[in-house]
Design a protein around this motif. Structure first.
Motif, PDB file in Angstrom:
ATOM      1  N   ILE A 134       0.891  -1.147   0.000  1.00 26.28           N
ATOM      2  CA  ILE A 134       0.000   0.000   0.000  1.00 26.28           C
ATOM      3  C   ILE A 134       0.937   1.205   0.000  1.00 26.28           C
ATOM      4  CG2 ILE A 134      -1.873   1.197   1.192  1.00 26.28           C
ATOM      5  CD1 ILE A 134      -1.090  -2.236   2.423  1.00 26.28           C
ATOM      6  N   GLY A 135       0.975   1.922  -1.104  1.00 23.00           N
ATOM      7  CA  GLY A 135       2.036   2.903  -1.222  1.00 23.00           C
ATOM      8  C   GLY A 135       1.626   4.203  -1.885  1.00 23.00           C
ATOM      9  N   TYR A 136       2.634   5.035  -2.005  1.00 23.82           N
ATOM     10  CA  TYR A 136       2.438   6.345  -2.626  1.00 23.82           C
ATOM     11  C   TYR A 136       3.524   6.583  -3.663  1.00 23.82           C
ATOM     12  CZ  TYR A 136       1.594  11.286  -3.246  1.00 23.82           C
ATOM     13  OH  TYR A 136       1.297  12.503  -3.810  1.00 23.82           O
ATOM     14  N   GLU A 137       3.114   7.124  -4.808  1.00 21.04           N
ATOM     15  CA  GLU A 137       4.058   7.473  -5.875  1.00 21.04           C
ATOM     16  C   GLU A 137       4.115   8.986  -5.979  1.00 21.04           C
ATOM     17  OE1 GLU A 137       3.504   4.980  -9.655  1.00 21.04           O
ATOM     18  OE2 GLU A 137       1.540   4.959  -8.695  1.00 21.04           O
ATOM     19  N   PRO A 138       5.173   9.600  -5.430  1.00 21.86           N
ATOM     20  CA  PRO A 138       5.233  11.071  -5.394  1.00 21.86           C
ATOM     21  C   PRO A 138       5.132  11.706  -6.786  1.00 21.86           C
ATOM     22  CG  PRO A 138       6.969  10.123  -4.054  1.00 21.86           C
ATOM     23  CD  PRO A 138       6.339   8.989  -4.790  1.00 21.86           C
ATOM     24  N   GLN A 139       5.769  11.074  -7.762  1.00 17.13           N
ATOM     25  CA  GLN A 139       5.811  11.699  -9.080  1.00 17.13           C
ATOM     26  C   GLN A 139       4.422  11.765  -9.722  1.00 17.13           C
ATOM     27  OE1 GLN A 139       8.929   9.946 -11.503  1.00 17.13           O
ATOM     28  NE2 GLN A 139       9.961  11.920 -11.295  1.00 17.13           N
ATOM     29  N   ALA A 140       3.712  10.669  -9.621  1.00 15.31           N
ATOM     30  CA  ALA A 140       2.370  10.632 -10.205  1.00 15.31           C
ATOM     31  C   ALA A 140       1.336  11.236  -9.263  1.00 15.31           C
ATOM     32  CB  ALA A 140       1.986   9.199 -10.546  1.00 15.31           C
ATOM     33  N   LYS A 141       1.769  11.544  -8.051  1.00 20.55           N
ATOM     34  CA  LYS A 141       0.864  12.093  -7.030  1.00 20.55           C
ATOM     35  C   LYS A 141      -0.323  11.160  -6.820  1.00 20.55           C
ATOM     36  CE  LYS A 141      -0.741  16.527  -5.426  1.00 20.55           C
ATOM     37  NZ  LYS A 141      -2.006  17.099  -5.514  1.00 20.55           N
ATOM     38  N   GLN A 142      -0.005   9.888  -6.701  1.00 23.27           N
ATOM     39  CA  GLN A 142      -1.105   8.954  -6.479  1.00 23.27           C
ATOM     40  C   GLN A 142      -0.779   7.856  -5.469  1.00 23.27           C
ATOM     41  OE1 GLN A 142      -2.080   7.576 -10.400  1.00 23.27           O
ATOM     42  NE2 GLN A 142      -0.399   6.116 -10.495  1.00 23.27           N
ATOM     43  N   TRP A 143      -1.814   7.431  -4.779  1.00 24.42           N
ATOM     44  CA  TRP A 143      -1.755   6.274  -3.894  1.00 24.42           C
ATOM     45  C   TRP A 143      -1.959   5.028  -4.735  1.00 24.42           C
ATOM     46  CZ3 TRP A 143      -0.376   6.879   1.076  1.00 24.42           C
ATOM     47  CH2 TRP A 143      -0.493   8.164   1.640  1.00 24.42           C
ATOM     48  N   TYR A 144      -1.429   3.913  -4.265  1.00 27.23           N
ATOM     49  CA  TYR A 144      -1.680   2.677  -5.000  1.00 27.23           C
ATOM     50  C   TYR A 144      -1.707   1.466  -4.066  1.00 27.23           C
ATOM     51  CZ  TYR A 144       3.311   1.567  -4.650  1.00 27.23           C
ATOM     52  OH  TYR A 144       4.567   1.286  -4.164  1.00 27.23           O
ATOM     53  N   ILE A 145      -2.292   0.391  -4.543  1.00 24.69           N
ATOM     54  CA  ILE A 145      -2.237  -0.900  -3.855  1.00 24.69           C
ATOM     55  C   ILE A 145      -1.797  -1.932  -4.886  1.00 24.69           C
ATOM     56  CG2 ILE A 145      -3.541  -2.707  -2.660  1.00 24.69           C
ATOM     57  CD1 ILE A 145      -5.315  -0.541  -1.470  1.00 24.69           C
ATOM     58  N   ASP A 146      -0.781  -2.689  -4.510  1.00 24.56           N
ATOM     59  CA  ASP A 146      -0.265  -3.729  -5.400  1.00 24.56           C
ATOM     60  C   ASP A 146      -0.502  -5.090  -4.746  1.00 24.56           C
ATOM     61  OD1 ASP A 146       1.139  -5.511  -6.921  1.00 24.56           O
ATOM     62  OD2 ASP A 146       2.998  -4.351  -6.981  1.00 24.56           O
ATOM     63  N   ARG A 147      -1.436  -5.852  -5.292  1.00 25.85           N
ATOM     64  CA  ARG A 147      -1.726  -7.179  -4.737  1.00 25.85           C
ATOM     65  C   ARG A 147      -1.312  -8.280  -5.709  1.00 25.85           C
ATOM     66  NH1 ARG A 147      -8.417  -6.812  -4.831  1.00 25.85           N
ATOM     67  NH2 ARG A 147      -8.612  -6.626  -7.068  1.00 25.85           N
ATOM     68  N   SER A 148      -0.367  -7.952  -6.602  1.00 23.83           N
ATOM     69  CA  SER A 148      -0.002  -8.924  -7.635  1.00 23.83           C
ATOM     70  C   SER A 148       0.717 -10.142  -7.065  1.00 23.83           C
ATOM     71  CB  SER A 148       0.844  -8.253  -8.721  1.00 23.83           C
ATOM     72  OG  SER A 148       2.003  -7.700  -8.146  1.00 23.83           O
ATOM     73  N   ARG A 149       1.372  -9.986  -5.884  1.00 21.40           N
ATOM     74  CA  ARG A 149       2.065 -11.134  -5.280  1.00 21.40           C
ATOM     75  C   ARG A 149       1.439 -11.497  -3.937  1.00 21.40           C
ATOM     76  NH1 ARG A 149       7.288  -7.763  -5.908  1.00 21.40           N
ATOM     77  NH2 ARG A 149       5.541  -6.330  -5.815  1.00 21.40           N
ATOM     78  N   SER A 150       0.113 -11.387  -3.874  1.00 19.56           N
ATOM     79  CA  SER A 150      -0.572 -11.522  -2.575  1.00 19.56           C
ATOM     80  C   SER A 150      -1.027 -12.942  -2.279  1.00 19.56           C
ATOM     81  CB  SER A 150      -1.760 -10.569  -2.527  1.00 19.56           C
ATOM     82  OG  SER A 150      -2.695 -10.855  -3.551  1.00 19.56           O
ATOM     83  N   GLY A 151      -0.608 -13.917  -3.073  1.00 14.48           N
ATOM     84  CA  GLY A 151      -1.016 -15.301  -2.795  1.00 14.48           C
ATOM     85  C   GLY A 151      -1.912 -15.818  -3.886  1.00 14.48           C
ATOM     86  N   LYS A 152      -3.149 -16.183  -3.524  1.00 18.90           N
ATOM     87  CA  LYS A 152      -4.092 -16.684  -4.527  1.00 18.90           C
ATOM     88  C   LYS A 152      -4.616 -15.496  -5.338  1.00 18.90           C
ATOM     89  CE  LYS A 152      -5.490 -20.103  -1.126  1.00 18.90           C
ATOM     90  NZ  LYS A 152      -6.513 -20.406  -0.103  1.00 18.90           N
ATOM     91  N   THR A 153      -4.196 -15.441  -6.583  1.00 24.76           N
ATOM     92  CA  THR A 153      -4.594 -14.295  -7.414  1.00 24.76           C
ATOM     93  C   THR A 153      -5.171 -14.732  -8.752  1.00 24.76           C
ATOM     94  OG1 THR A 153      -2.371 -14.177  -8.329  1.00 24.76           O
ATOM     95  CG2 THR A 153      -2.841 -12.726  -6.466  1.00 24.76           C
ATOM     96  N   ASP A 154      -5.014 -16.023  -9.094  1.00 19.64           N
ATOM     97  CA  ASP A 154      -5.375 -16.420 -10.457  1.00 19.64           C
ATOM     98  C   ASP A 154      -6.746 -17.080 -10.551  1.00 19.64           C
ATOM     99  OD1 ASP A 154      -4.817 -18.726  -9.209  1.00 19.64           O
ATOM    100  OD2 ASP A 154      -3.188 -19.371 -10.539  1.00 19.64           O
ATOM    101  N   PHE A 155      -7.584 -16.904  -9.508  1.00 18.05           N
ATOM    102  CA  PHE A 155      -8.933 -17.495  -9.565  1.00 18.05           C
ATOM    103  C   PHE A 155      -9.792 -16.790 -10.584  1.00 18.05           C
ATOM    104  CE2 PHE A 155      -8.454 -14.534  -6.049  1.00 18.05           C
ATOM    105  CZ  PHE A 155      -9.456 -13.607  -6.297  1.00 18.05           C
ATOM    106  N   LYS A 156      -9.411 -15.569 -10.970  1.00 16.33           N
ATOM    107  CA  LYS A 156     -10.165 -14.844 -11.988  1.00 16.33           C
ATOM    108  C   LYS A 156      -9.245 -13.813 -12.630  1.00 16.33           C
ATOM    109  CE  LYS A 156     -13.947 -13.735 -14.224  1.00 16.33           C
ATOM    110  NZ  LYS A 156     -15.182 -13.080 -13.758  1.00 16.33           N
ATOM    111  N   GLU A 157      -9.244 -13.840 -13.939  1.00 14.95           N
ATOM    112  CA  GLU A 157      -8.433 -12.857 -14.651  1.00 14.95           C
ATOM    113  C   GLU A 157      -8.928 -11.463 -14.292  1.00 14.95           C
ATOM    114  OE1 GLU A 157      -7.980 -13.878 -18.908  1.00 14.95           O
ATOM    115  OE2 GLU A 157      -7.714 -11.690 -19.081  1.00 14.95           O
ATOM    116  N   GLY A 158      -8.004 -10.558 -14.082  1.00 13.55           N
ATOM    117  CA  GLY A 158      -8.424  -9.202 -13.754  1.00 13.55           C
ATOM    118  C   GLY A 158      -8.369  -8.908 -12.271  1.00 13.55           C
TER     119      GLY A 158
END
Ligand code: FRU
Length: 493
Positions: free
Chosen positions: A394-418
């Motif tokens: 759960i992070g912040y990108e100063p350059q883009a001035k945006q918050w983000y959440i990255d759950r791409s490596r969060s465990g079970k992720t492939d039960f549904k594309e998207g």
């Protein structure tokens, strides 16, 4: 929550149905010391099916008591989403002056009509309770609002409008909303339509809500409006409008802006509680913590879906205009069972918070503050992780001035594309200090950034619970101003 059991991923403090399928929160009303929460429920399966209203009550918005199903499908149709009110003056005549009724309005969805491709298979019905919501009687002359020939015609939301001495009903019709009024909750008169020129139209409009709020010493009206698909990070999400309502017609102050109450992918169909006493004064919100893109496929089996934490809404003046802020309700502090002060530090690479705070729980709360880096552009934030190397950022990108959440490596992720995609939210606040208030549970994180002016909710399904947390900075060193960490436990009723 055991690993690899039917109960794996069950949240510790978020509301979940005891078993089987749940979607939208429905009919929330405060009455006689109890917060009622009804919900779209299919008791026979863990995927969506013929809808019922499940039911729970709480005295503190934190601990919920499950009650029997309140509304079952009948010959008119399934029971889709809706709202309820305390009819304190007994305008409906369903109760008495001494024992006023609770009145619920819901959408009847007639599956036969849908199969026959008729255009009028969604209508609005009402039901009432004279025993604090424990049992419900459907009105004999249902439906009370007939369908004018619109395929999508649903999700009624009710409120009493003092200046016109009328009940007002807002419902979703295609990608518009329609307003009606009534003296008695039974006879309804069409007032107006809203939406043709405003808002996002990438999907069907659902679950509207309309209520007044104060800002700058002035009353404004806020309209919540869920849309599926078309959300800012894909799938379903909830937009809002700020404007005026004269008892008949709503107009927005920001006709060119599309605004989102929560930029995360997992806060949908949220609406607010009716009849919260004026002495309390809060506008209380709860949403369904999932997304129609994958709700039916998430890897839980005994039950499906949870609600967000209850939130307090407020309007704030920003440079861009008046905006809606959400904060977790204060009652959630009851969940804290250990509290730890985090010292200010210069962070290079990583700072282990769970160690510093002695946390060993998948249910955690953090209040963190950072100096906005002036010269650097490196991402930073919080990592939740387990010993398997799975994580959510759960992070912040100063350059883009945006918050983000990255759950791409969060465990079970492939039960549904998207399920894995980039989740971002613009930062609205301008100050040089960033704040993060995080509510972490077994399968979710809710970020209330910058005093709730940017909100993101995301679910996840690690193979082992995340019981570790750390600050990270991708490249440059980071000035952490310190904060607080709490381990959370559900208190028994
Ligand atoms: C929103 C929604 C509503 C409908 C309900 C059916 O998630 O599609 O429009 O009333 O769910 O369960």
């Amino acid at each position: 929550s055991g690993q690899d059991t039917l109960e794996q991923h069950r949240p510790l403090y978020h509301f979940t149905p005891p078993e089987q399928w749940m979607n939208d929160p429905n009919g929330m009303v405060f009455y006689d010391g109890e917060y009622h929460l009804f919900y779209q429920h299919y008791p026979d399966s863990n995927v969506w099916g013929p809808m019922h209203w499940g039911h729970a009550v709480s005295r503190n918005l934190v601990t919920w008591e499950h009650l029997p199903i309140a509304l079952y499908p009948d010959s008119i149709g399934m029971i889709f989403s809706g709202s309820s009110v305390a009819d304190v003056d007994n305008t409906s005549g369903f109760g008495s002056a001494d024992n006023p009724p609770l009145v619920a309005m819901f959408t009847y969805h007639n599956a036969e009509g849908e199969r026959a491709r008729r255009n009028d298979y969604q209508t609005q019905g009402i039901a009432y309770s004279l025993d604090k919501g424990r049992t419900w009687e459907k009105y004999a002359n249902n439906p009370v609002v007939n369908n004018p020939g619109l395929r999508d015609f649903r999700d009624p939301n009710l409120f009493w409008h003092e200046p016109t001495q009328r009940w007002v009903l807002i419902l979703a019709a295609g990608d518009r909303v329609r307003l009606y009024n009534s003296p008695d909750l039974k006879a309804w008169t069409f007032l107006s339509e809203f939406g043709e020129k405003n808002g996002d139209h990438g999907g069907v409009w659902e679950c509207p809500d309309l209520f007044p709020m104060m800002v700058n010493g002035q009353q404004k009206w806020v309209m919540l409006l869920s849309i599926n698909p078309g959300g800012p990070n894909g799938g379903s999400a909830t937009q809002y409008f700020v404007g005026n309502f004269d008892g008949k017609k709503f107009t927005t102050d920001y006709p060119n802006d599309t605004l989102w109450i929560d930029y995360g992918p997992d806060d949908y169909a949220g609406v607010t509680w009716s009849n919260v006493p004026e002495s309390d004064g809060r506008r209380l919100f709860i949403g369904w913590m999932s997304n129609w893109d994958y709700a039916k496929e998430v890897p839980t089996y005994a039950w499906r879906s949870a609600m967000t934490v209850a939130r307090t809404l407020s309007l704030v003046q920003t440079d861009a205009g008046v905006r809606l802020a959400s904060r977790p309700v204060q009652e959630l502090e009851q969940l804290r069972n250990g509290s730890y002060t985090l010292s200010a530090a210069t962070v290079r690479d990583s700072l282990d918070l769970s160690h510093q705070a002695n946390l060993q729980s998948p249910a955690m709360e953090f209040k963190l503050s950072f100096d906005l880096p002036k010269t650097t552009a490196s991402d930073f934030g919080v990592r939740l992780f387990n010993d398997l190397g799975e994580e959510v950022r759960i992070g912040y990108e100063p350059q883009a001035k945006q918050w983000y959440i990255d759950r791409s490596r969060s465990g079970k992720t492939d039960f549904k594309e998207g399920f894995v995609r980039r989740i971002t939210a613009p930062r609205l606040a301008e100050s040089d200090t960033l704040t993060m208030h995080l509510y972490v549970d077994v399968a979710s994180v809710e970020l209330f950034a910058d005093d709730g002016t940017t909100v993101m909710t995301s679910i996840f399904f690690p193979n082992e619970d995340f019981t570790h947390a750390a600050l990270f900075t991708e490249r440059d060193s980071l000035h952490f101003n310190g904060g607080e960490a709490f381990s959370l436990t559900q208190k028994p009723l």
